[in-house]
Design an enzyme around this catalytic site. Structure first.
Site, short mmCIF file in Angstrom:
data_model
loop_
_atom_site.label_atom_id
_atom_site.label_comp_id
_atom_site.label_asym_id
_atom_site.label_seq_id
_atom_site.Cartn_x
_atom_site.Cartn_y
_atom_site.Cartn_z
N ARG A 23 0.86 -1.20 0.00
CA ARG A 23 0.00 0.00 0.00
C ARG A 23 0.88 1.23 0.00
NH1 ARG A 23 -5.13 0.40 4.02
NH2 ARG A 23 -5.69 -1.52 2.96
N SER A 57 -8.53 0.48 0.51
CA SER A 57 -9.57 0.48 1.54
C SER A 57 -10.03 1.89 1.89
CB SER A 57 -9.07 -0.28 2.76
OG SER A 57 -10.12 -0.50 3.68
N ASP A 116 -17.03 1.18 4.44
CA ASP A 116 -15.91 1.99 3.94
C ASP A 116 -15.78 1.77 2.42
OD1 ASP A 116 -14.78 -0.56 3.97
OD2 ASP A 116 -12.83 0.12 4.68
N ASP A 132 -14.07 0.13 0.26
CA ASP A 132 -14.00 -1.21 -0.34
C ASP A 132 -14.91 -2.20 0.37
OD1 ASP A 132 -12.37 -1.30 1.97
OD2 ASP A 132 -11.18 -2.94 1.15
N ASP A 162 -15.17 -3.52 3.31
CA ASP A 162 -14.75 -4.61 4.21
C ASP A 162 -14.89 -4.22 5.68
OD1 ASP A 162 -12.57 -2.88 4.38
OD2 ASP A 162 -11.06 -4.46 4.23
N ARG A 163 -15.24 -2.95 5.95
CA ARG A 163 -15.41 -2.53 7.33
C ARG A 163 -16.78 -1.84 7.48
NH1 ARG A 163 -10.73 0.39 9.96
NH2 ARG A 163 -11.43 2.09 8.66
N GLU A 187 -11.49 -7.13 14.64
CA GLU A 187 -10.43 -6.23 15.07
C GLU A 187 -11.08 -4.89 15.41
OE1 GLU A 187 -7.57 -5.85 11.92
OE2 GLU A 187 -8.98 -4.91 10.55
N LYS A 191 -12.34 -9.68 7.08
CA LYS A 191 -13.40 -8.78 7.53
C LYS A 191 -14.35 -8.48 6.38
CE LYS A 191 -10.23 -4.81 7.36
NZ LYS A 191 -8.92 -5.45 7.31
#
Length: 618
Positions: free
Chosen positions: A69, A171, A328, A330, A332-333, A430, A444
């Site tokens: 990243r 992300s 978010d 992408d 995943d959260r 997490e 996630k």
């Protein structure tokens, strides 16, 4: 030979007086076929910007907690066409070594909606180049024809029995960034030693191969497959395994607002709600469609709270909706906000949501299991910097709780091991709003988490309870777990190292602090060095992690505090939690005590004014 090639050759011939830099400049200008990034380097050479050239060309990307990243732009330490081609060539070399049937199993590629005009760099283009490298070598590629949530890639890897997969995403990072997230055949993010071995392979084949730049291969090769329809269909079908109140969902009067933060989430969250029997959530119109500039938010991270959820909360008030779910960019959260009786919004922390999810997933398991089901076969997991609330629930209810190092890559791998050994994993998380409900995806997943929280809220509504009221009941039953997470920005790596080295040599060489201000320290665990004073052999149970700094202090008053560096950003993070017993119900006292410990921790251990740290509250 065109004028551009002549100019490049003249620039390659121009010496900077630094042999390493001259070589790097020559390589870049010879290998890069993206006119915009090539021009960025040419301009730096022309203007004699040797320091910036060195910063961009004399170091390489490395795998952090979320794969590769970095900012998009020209240079070997940036995300761009050339570094993605190099990374994929290294991936190919490593996977060919690991899997004799790589050419039969294939590789999955997904992408989000990020892009940068100045570098002619977008997630979709980087995904196509990733695919091209592999197609040119005769490897079948499952390339999604449209942007997808990150969890779709690990899900597809397992469903299609592919050797591995990559998601092009950064992300919730700032708009300038992008990334390359790698999943192994088990559907979990790669962990050591794979990351180090892939980096070695990348370094062995940095020059682009014939065919690596041919992004048209994705349209012409018979080895290209589009898994979108199949994966979307079976993902939504699998989601129903964790739907326990479908009939109730179809009748609920609760309204939900969803924001996808200018990212990929809208279509998929709509489908997930449909799979659970809900009416579609109301989207925030300004944030529904992809926008790589994230133009309505100062930061595309829903974890930042009310300040970035402004549009969602105002729409909820207008629509008389009590619950807001935010995925978010992408997807995943997940962030969640709920309107309280006093007219204010409560934005739940990741740890608070985990308490709700943990309670709900165990309650649902219990209600839907046969009498023969063994609670001792049931597991929940969390990263070590996350709340210990699941540990408290596990102790009382009889199931197992395990901790891992920070990062979902550790959770995913451990969950796969548990499943392979016949165990049942209900939930993992997490604290940074990453949740895994069930085990369809070993990462996630904000899409599944959004619809599970909606079902939970609908069920609680029938009991005249809100999510916040249920959270209080959980804490009263299992003990209050009050936590606070924040961070300091630090752009100087030597300063970060100095802060942690001081803690390892506090009063004398090789001695950790015995107290922090007025608060006595019971145990110290240093995962960077593998030390843990609470163990008989003084060795940490968690694997040693030399490449990142992380020290945890357990205080005599029940507070647990961790200081660690971020794997993706220039931050020193702190995580502090008061873990109280059920009989300790004075919440205000616990909150005040936690705040005092944090203040002592900052003043005595981080020393922000002395070290030039910039404070940021989360």
């Amino acid at each position: 030979m065109g004028d551009g090639d002549v100019n490049s050759n003249l620039l390659i011939a121009r010496s900077t007086g630094d042999a390493q830099l001259d070589k790097a400049v020559g390589q870049w200008l010879s290998w890069d076929k993206n006119p915009k990034t090539k021009e960025q380097i040419e301009n730096l050479v022309r203007n004699g910007m040797n320091k910036e050239l060195r910063d961009r060309l004399c170091c390489r990307l490395t795998f952090g907690t979320a794969g590769l990243r970095s900012a998009m732009g020209a240079g070997f330490c940036y995300i761009n066409d050339l570094t993605v081609i190099q990374s994929t060539q290294g991936m190919y070399k490593y996977l060919e070594r690991c899997f004799s049937d790589f050419r039969q199993r294939g590789f999955v590629v997904g992408y989000d909606t990020r892009g940068q005009v100045t570098s002619s760099c977008s997630s979709k283009r980087l995904a196509k180049l990733t695919a091209a490298v592999l197609l040119a070598k005769g490897v079948p590629v499952y390339l999604f024809s449209k942007y997808v949530p990150t969890p779709f890639v690990p899900y597809a890897v397992r469903q299609l029995k592919a050797a591995a997969g990559v998601m092009i995403t950064a992300s919730h990072n700032r708009k300038e960034d992008n990334g390359y997230k790698v999943y192994w055949e088990n559907g979990a993010q790669i962990t050591s030693p794979h990351d180090k071995e892939i980096l070695k392979c990348i370094e062995e084949c940095v020059e682009p191969w014939n065919g690596s730049w041919n992004e048209n291969l994705v349209d012409t090769s018979p080895l290209t497959r589009d898994p979108l329809e199949e994966i979307s269909k079976i993902y939504m079908e699998d989601l129903k395994k964790i739907c326990y109140h479908r009939e109730l969902n179809t009748k609920t009067n609760l309204k939900f607002i969803h924001t996808s933060f200018h990212g990929v989430g809208h279509d998929y969250v709509q489908l997930a709600f449909k799979a659970f029997g809900f009416k579609p959530p109301i989207p925030v119109p300004e944030q529904k469609d992809p926008d790589p500039d994230f133009s309505t938010v100062k930061c595309p991270n829903p974890e930042e709270g009310e300040s970035v959820l402004e549009l969602s909360l105002r729409l909820a008030e207008k629509e008389s909706a009590r619950v807001v779910v935010a995925t978010d960019p992408d997807a995943d959260r997940l962030a969640v906000a709920e309107l309280q009786e006093n007219g204010r919004w409560k934005v739940f922390t990741g740890n608070e949501l985990a308490a709700l999810f943990g309670w709900w997933m165990f309650r649902s398991w219990k209600a839907n299991s046969s009498k023969e089901a063994d609670v001792k076969n049931v597991y929940m997991l969390a990263t070590t910097v996350s709340s210990k609330i699941l540990k408290a629930i596990a102790l009382k209810e009889g199931f197992h709780f395990e901790e891992t190092l920070p990062g979902f890559k550790w959770i995913g791998s451990r969950v796969k091991d548990l499943l392979d050994n016949g165990k049942e994993v209900l939930f993992a998380f997490e604290e940074s709003i990453g949740f895994m409900c069930g085990t369809s995806v070993l990462d996630k997943d904000g899409v599944s988490a959004a619809v599970v929280i909606a079902e939970m809220a609908s069920y609680l509504e029938t009991k005249n309870l809100t999510l916040a009221q249920q959270l209080t009941e959980i804490y009263e039953m299992y003990g209050y777990h009050i936590s606070k997470t924040s961070y300091f920005l630090c752009y100087e790596p030597p300063t970060i190292k100095r802060v942690f080295e001081k803690l390892r040599n506090f009063d004398s060489p090789k001695s950790y602090p015995k107290s922090c201000g007025a608060y006595g320290i019971l145990h110290v665990r240093d995962v960077t060095t593998g030390y843990d004073s609470s163990q008989l052999n003084k060795k940490s149970v968690l694997p040693m992690s030399k490449n990142s700094q992380m020290i945890t202090f357990t205080f005599q008053n029940g507070c647990v505090a961790t200081l660690r560096t971020s794997g993706t950003e220039p931050k020193i993070k702190y995580y502090a939690e008061m873990c109280a017993r059920p009989e300790q119900s004075d919440k205000t006292f616990l909150e005040e005590l936690l705040q005092k410990v944090i203040e002592a921790l900052i003043e005595n251990f981080l020393e922000p004014s002395k070290n030039g740290l910039i404070w940021r509250s989360m």
